[in-house]
Design an enzyme around this catalytic site. Structure first.
Site, PDB file in Angstrom:
ATOM      1  N   GLU A  79     -12.339  -0.196  -9.225  1.00  0.00           N
ATOM      2  CA  GLU A  79     -11.810  -0.069 -10.639  1.00  0.00           C
ATOM      3  C   GLU A  79     -12.688  -0.708 -11.429  1.00  0.00           C
ATOM      4  OE1 GLU A  79     -11.386  -1.304  -7.951  1.00  0.00           O
ATOM      5  OE2 GLU A  79      -9.847  -1.591  -7.817  1.00  0.00           O
ATOM      6  N   GLU A 138     -18.594  -6.113  -2.374  1.00  0.00           N
ATOM      7  CA  GLU A 138     -17.414  -6.606  -2.979  1.00  0.00           C
ATOM      8  C   GLU A 138     -16.955  -8.040  -2.855  1.00  0.00           C
ATOM      9  OE1 GLU A 138     -15.099  -4.281  -1.976  1.00  0.00           O
ATOM     10  OE2 GLU A 138     -13.724  -5.000  -0.769  1.00  0.00           O
ATOM     11  N   ASP A 156      -4.650  -9.737  -8.426  1.00  0.00           N
ATOM     12  CA  ASP A 156      -5.237  -8.647 -10.002  1.00  0.00           C
ATOM     13  C   ASP A 156      -4.062  -7.790  -9.833  1.00  0.00           C
ATOM     14  OD1 ASP A 156      -4.301  -7.390  -6.769  1.00  0.00           O
ATOM     15  OD2 ASP A 156      -6.771  -6.630  -7.210  1.00  0.00           O
ATOM     16  N   GLU A 183       0.628  -1.201  -0.011  1.00  0.00           N
ATOM     17  CA  GLU A 183       0.070  -0.149  -0.377  1.00  0.00           C
ATOM     18  C   GLU A 183       0.761   1.461   0.419  1.00  0.00           C
ATOM     19  OE1 GLU A 183      -2.974   0.001  -0.595  1.00  0.00           O
ATOM     20  OE2 GLU A 183      -3.544  -1.662  -0.587  1.00  0.00           O
ATOM     21  N   THR A 199      -1.527   1.587 -11.004  1.00  0.00           N
ATOM     22  CA  THR A 199      -2.420   0.729 -10.422  1.00  0.00           C
ATOM     23  C   THR A 199      -3.692   1.389  -9.408  1.00  0.00           C
ATOM     24  OG1 THR A 199      -3.255  -1.805  -9.352  1.00  0.00           O
ATOM     25  CG2 THR A 199      -1.709  -0.684  -8.231  1.00  0.00           C
TER      26      THR A 199
HETATM   27  C1  DMJ Z   1      -6.372   0.872  -5.269  1.00  0.00           C
HETATM   28  O1  DMJ Z   1      -5.821   0.535  -4.161  1.00  0.00           O
HETATM   29  C2  DMJ Z   1      -5.602  -0.312  -6.036  1.00  0.00           C
HETATM   30  O2  DMJ Z   1      -6.251   0.189  -7.022  1.00  0.00           O
HETATM   31  C3  DMJ Z   1      -5.179  -1.250  -5.917  1.00  0.00           C
HETATM   32  O3  DMJ Z   1      -4.196  -1.793  -7.065  1.00  0.00           O
HETATM   33  C4  DMJ Z   1      -6.176  -2.468  -5.296  1.00  0.00           C
HETATM   34  N1  DMJ Z   1      -7.268  -1.772  -5.583  1.00  0.00           N
HETATM   35  C5  DMJ Z   1      -7.370  -0.641  -4.693  1.00  0.00           C
HETATM   36  C6  DMJ Z   1      -8.777  -0.122  -5.220  1.00  0.00           C
HETATM   37  O4  DMJ Z   1      -9.923  -0.941  -4.862  1.00  0.00           O
END
Ligand code: DMJ
Length: 929
Positions: free
Chosen positions: A406, A388, A294, A147, A492
């Site tokens: 997303e 979720e 993912d 994160e 991401t």
């Molecule tokens: C984000 O922090 C990023 O996209 C991460 O890769 C996974 N998803 C969260 C938001 O849902």
């Protein structure tokens, strides 16, 4: 492999090309060149309307960011219900979710490049100054490496990328001297100790001040990490290396990726969800494209795009082939076992996989992207947000929704690829739903339960980093953005990194790289990427023709028709294997098949294994189905107007709110308050919804007593002080073991914290009207209902206009609205199918006493994966005194320069804000109409 998977992905057929030229141009080509194409399926959206929607996104961003800055900064996140900052250590722990919070003003850093995309250059300049002045990266706090990388390192690098772009333009940021980059470098060095493993996979957490494995660090004993956690570093780390010339970051990220690649399951080419960071053994062997994996896939493809390194594309294509072979069961994406990839590992999907259609666009595989996106959109239309997790037959599995971006991300990429205005309509729906259901006076609140519309006191930083970017870009024209977005790649977390990095500081040793590239001119690109000129040459209805067969896939779901039946069964003409849901113990043929399973062949053994697994899942699913879903108590009177939604437990008797229209009425406390004998104040509860305290007698007895006094409904409030649906599993009120058909009124149960919100409201406003229903109702419909104070109507001429069907009715409709006590029926938003879904068989055992342990526990509302010690409660703003006290008793800020979490807004001021906000909301609603 899907038809589209091989050979026609972006760049996959032209590895001889110059990497930088290929990736930049290909990405741009895939995503941009189609925007002028319009398919005749959906009506085009005028420039004016797109601008209006873009402005609405700007206004929403201001509301979210403004409230964060005013009421939460310098804390990491805003708590939008209590309107204050979330400071780690000062709130009850939420488990892993809190590992994103490092006392480094997370939301501000995550928002930096969004400000520039949204043309808020001045605000960007201010925000950068604040980051440089206030943010401390040396706090004694244990954070998630993943994160911190995607949100903070990515946020700083995105901010730096756009700061130097602005500086070069010559107007803003002229004072800027790479300060954000220096911070990013400092943070990068802080994360490096996490990579001190023999495998090169990083530890999942690190102490920002003390690193890892020292006693003070309080971390470093973990053995496992998720695949995405170890495989989502390369973009930020490589950018940091290339910006600074310090190669170590890119080297470490590459090493982790190399190790994951080595450890892929060699026959399926899939990776599991978690891996042992020391041995490299797969700890969880299930594999999908959602949670835990993912962005590993995302970063392989994007690393190729940014760095031009062929090995990343080869890896991505190998995995993609496996995904399309095993996981993709269009329109579903279902987890499988890495060793037995024909076996589904779950019967549900998680919301994180909604990014995958966007990635498929980048890959150039449009058809499955359209299919999955369409399926997801229908789930959203059913529940307003993507829960979720949801089952293969599209029922809610985990009911939360933390405002994840997303789906908006995929919508944006699909619009760019197809130019189909349908995706603009999808974006418009997302905006409407956010404003209707998630907007609160102090920001936007995560949904605690999409079924009831209740909120959580949470606004994650990714909401600002990603959601607003994608929504704004969806409606923007090229000239609406002050720089060329095609020169950048999205991480991401939607942070922007410039594509020119591919040619900068390339000294880093690239393992397995074949870099014999020759430059080709752009005219050859039309065969390297399945762009719209190829996809839609003679058929502008292409995208619609893919969506059309799926248009009822959610409402008319039939899981057996959707879940893949093994291809070999079809091919050989053999009967499809026996599924657990079809099994009947009385059917001799079934018993025979069961005997065979595990005996004769590996296919039989596989069937046996799947059958057992399905049996277990089916039985837990059935247990869930036998429980009634939660209900909603929505306060609709002034000044709440539907903004406060409380999660309530249902009753196994009385009016079933899922089958009937909601019940609306003013509340009155019964006397005696426990409702256990004939009421002494029938005149007070007559025609109202009676409030009764739990305890002393059975729920059914209370219901009869208030019904006899003329009440039209009842709310039982828990007598156990401090209880809350956040921390205790919700249950349904059982009958008394006798016939309860005589009870006709609806009865709901509230835990004490939720109940006290109504009791406090009565003390404050006397007249409190509530709506009892199975799901929170649209606030616009509530506002059209009775008892709207005339000052709101008078101060809002547009509201009058809204009620006017035509100009001839002008005078009449104004009158109709101002006679505000007239009852206006609320529109039931649910389809008959949905109502019947919610009406589950009543099967729990009758209770003896309503507060005895014999009350049957019902489905827990919150995500079972998450710690229930959450602080997020609708209307927790009434409990501010306690929270203030708790704050003063807990951890102090480690940064003496910054005062953490001291900004608590008093209830009066919150309510005043609400009034303002209600008016703004009404204006906005009218604008839309
Ligand atoms: C984000 O922090 C990023 O996209 C991460 O890769 C996974 N998803 C969260 C938001 O849902």
């Amino acid at each position: 492999m899907s038809e589209a998977g091989g050979g026609r992905g972006c760049g996959s057929s032209v590895p001889q090309r110059a990497p930088w030229s290929l990736v930049a141009a290909t990405a741009a080509f895939c995503l941009v060149s189609a925007t002028s194409v319009w398919t005749a399926g959906a009506a085009p959206m005028s420039r004016e309307e797109r601008q209006k929607l873009g402005n609405q996104v700007l206004e929403m961003f201001d509301h979210a960011y403004g409230n964060y800055m005013e009421h939460a900064y310098p804390a990491d996140e805003l708590m939008p219900l209590t309107c204050r900052g979330r400071v780690r250590g000062q709130e009850p722990s939420r488990g892993d979710v809190d590992d994103a919070l490092g006392k480094f003003s997370l939301t501000l850093i995550d928002s930096l490049d969004t400000l520039v995309v949204l043309n808020k250059t001045k605000e960007f300049e201010d925000a950068v100054r604040k980051v440089l002045r206030d943010v401390n990266l040396d706090n004694d706090v244990v954070v998630s490496v993943f994160e911190t990388n995607i949100r903070v390192l990515g946020g700083l690098l995105g901010g730096h990328s756009l700061a130097i772009m602005l500086k070069e333009k010559g107007e803003y940021m002229q004072w800027y001297n790479d300060e954000l980059l220096q911070m990013a470098k400092q943070l990068g060095y802080k994360l490096l100790p996490a990579f001190n493993t023999t495998s090169g996979l990083p530890y999942p957490r690190i102490n920002l001040k003390f690193g890892i494995r020292k006693p003070e660090a309080r971390t470093g004993t973990e053995t496992d990490t998720c695949t995405a956690c170890a495989g989502t570093l390369i973009l930020e780390f490589a950018a940091l290396s290339r910006f600074t010339g310090a190669t170590i970051f890119e080297e470490y990220a590459r090493k982790a990726l190399d190790f994951l690649w080595e450890k892929r399951q060699r026959s399926s080419n899939l990776v599991g969800v978690t891996i042992n960071i020391h041995t490299g053994d797969w700890v969880r062997k299930d594999s999908g494209v959602g949670a835990g994996i993912d962005s590993y896939y995302e970063y392989l493809l994007k690393a190729y795009v940014l760095l031009g390194d062929d090995s990343f594309l080869e890896r991505f294509n190998t995995h993609y082939d496996a995904i399309m072979r095993y996981i993709s069961q269009p329109p579903l994406l279902l987890d499988v076992h890495i060793h037995k990839p024909m076996l589904n590992a779950r019967t549900w999907m998680d919301a994180l996989l909604a990014f995958f259609p966007g990635l498929q666009v980048l890959k150039g595989d449009i058809r499955p992207a359209i299919e999955t996106h369409e399926m997801l959109y229908q789930v959203i239309k059913k529940h307003n947000f993507l829960p979720e997790a949801f089952t293969t037959d599209f029922r809610v599995h985990w009911a939360q929704h933390p405002l994840r971006p997303e789906f908006a991300e995929s919508t944006y990429f699909l619009y760019k690829a197809t130019g189909d205005p349908y995706y603009l309509e999808v974006g418009k729906t997302l905006i409407e739903n956010l404003n209707k259901y998630a907007r609160v006076p102090c920001g936007f609140a995560a949904m605690k339960d999409v079924r009831t519309g209740s909120h959580e006191d949470r606004m994650d930083s990714f909401f600002l980093a990603e959601m607003f970017k994608y929504l704004y870009l969806l409606f923007a024209d090229k000239e609406d953005i002050i720089f060329d977005i095609e020169d950048y790649i999205f991480t991401t977390e939607a942070h922007l990194l410039p594509l020119w990095l591919s040619t900068t500081n390339q000294s880093i040793s690239k393992k397995n790289t074949t870099s014999e590239y020759t430059e080709l001119d752009d005219s050859n690109f039309d065969w390297t990427c399945p762009n719209t000129q190829i996809l839609f040459p003679n058929d502008p209805l292409y995208a619609q023709s893919i969506r059309e067969p799926l248009k009822n896939v959610v409402d008319k779901s039939c899981p057996r028709g959707i879940i893949r039946v093994r291809e070999e069964s079809f091919r050989s003409g053999a009967k499809p294997p026996l599924r657990a849901r079809d099994f009947m113990a009385t059917n001799p043929e079934h018993l025979e098949i069961l005997k065979k399973m595990g005996a004769a062949s590996s296919i039989d053994a596989e069937d046996g294994l799947r059958f057992m697994q399905e049996m277990i899942e089916l039985s837990s699913q059935q247990q869930k189905e036998q429980q009634l879903p939660p209900r909603a108590v929505q306060i609709v009177s002034h000044p709440f107007f539907g903004r406060v939604v409380l999660t309530a437990g249902p009753a196994q008797f009385g009016l079933d709110l899922s089958k009937h229209k909601e019940t609306r009425g003013f509340v009155a406390s019964s006397k005696p308050y426990n409702g256990c004998s004939e009421l002494t104040n029938p005149e007070a509860v007559m025609g109202k919804i009676a409030l009764i305290q739990r305890g002393q007698c059975m729920f059914a007895e209370k219901a009869r007593n208030i019904q006899n006094a003329g009440a039209i409904g009842g709310i039982v409030i828990d007598d156990n002080e401090g209880s809350s649906s956040d921390t205790a599993p919700l249950f349904q009120m059982a009958g008394d073991g006798k016939d309860t058909d005589d009870i006709k009124i609806p009865m709901l149960f509230l835990f004490s914290k939720e109940g006290s919100i109504i009791l406090d409201a009565i003390r404050e406003y006397e007249e409190v009207e509530v709506l009892l229903s199975d799901k929170a109702k649209d606030r616009a419909a509530i506002l059209k209902g009775k008892m709207i104070p005339s000052y709101i109507i008078n101060s809002n001429p547009e509201m009058e206009n809204e009620e006017q069907p035509s100009s001839e009715n002008d005078s009449q409709s104004a009158e109709q609205i101002t006679s505000s006590s007239q009852e206006v029926d609320l529109v039931d938003q649910e389809s008959p199918e949905e109502s019947s879904l919610n009406s589950q068989p009543e099967s729990l055992s009758p209770a003896d006493m309503d507060n005895a342990a014999s009350v049957s526990p019902s489905e827990q509302i919150s995500n079972p994966m998450e710690n229930h010690e959450t602080t997020s409660l609708d209307g927790e703003c009434t409990d501010l005194d306690n929270q203030l006290q708790e704050q003063s008793e807990t951890e102090e800020d480690s940064n003496p320069n910054v005062s953490w979490g001291k900004k608590v807004q008093p209830i009066d001021s919150i309510l005043a804000d609400w009034n303002e906000d209600i008016e703004a909301f009404e204006m906005m609603e009218k604008d839309e109409l």
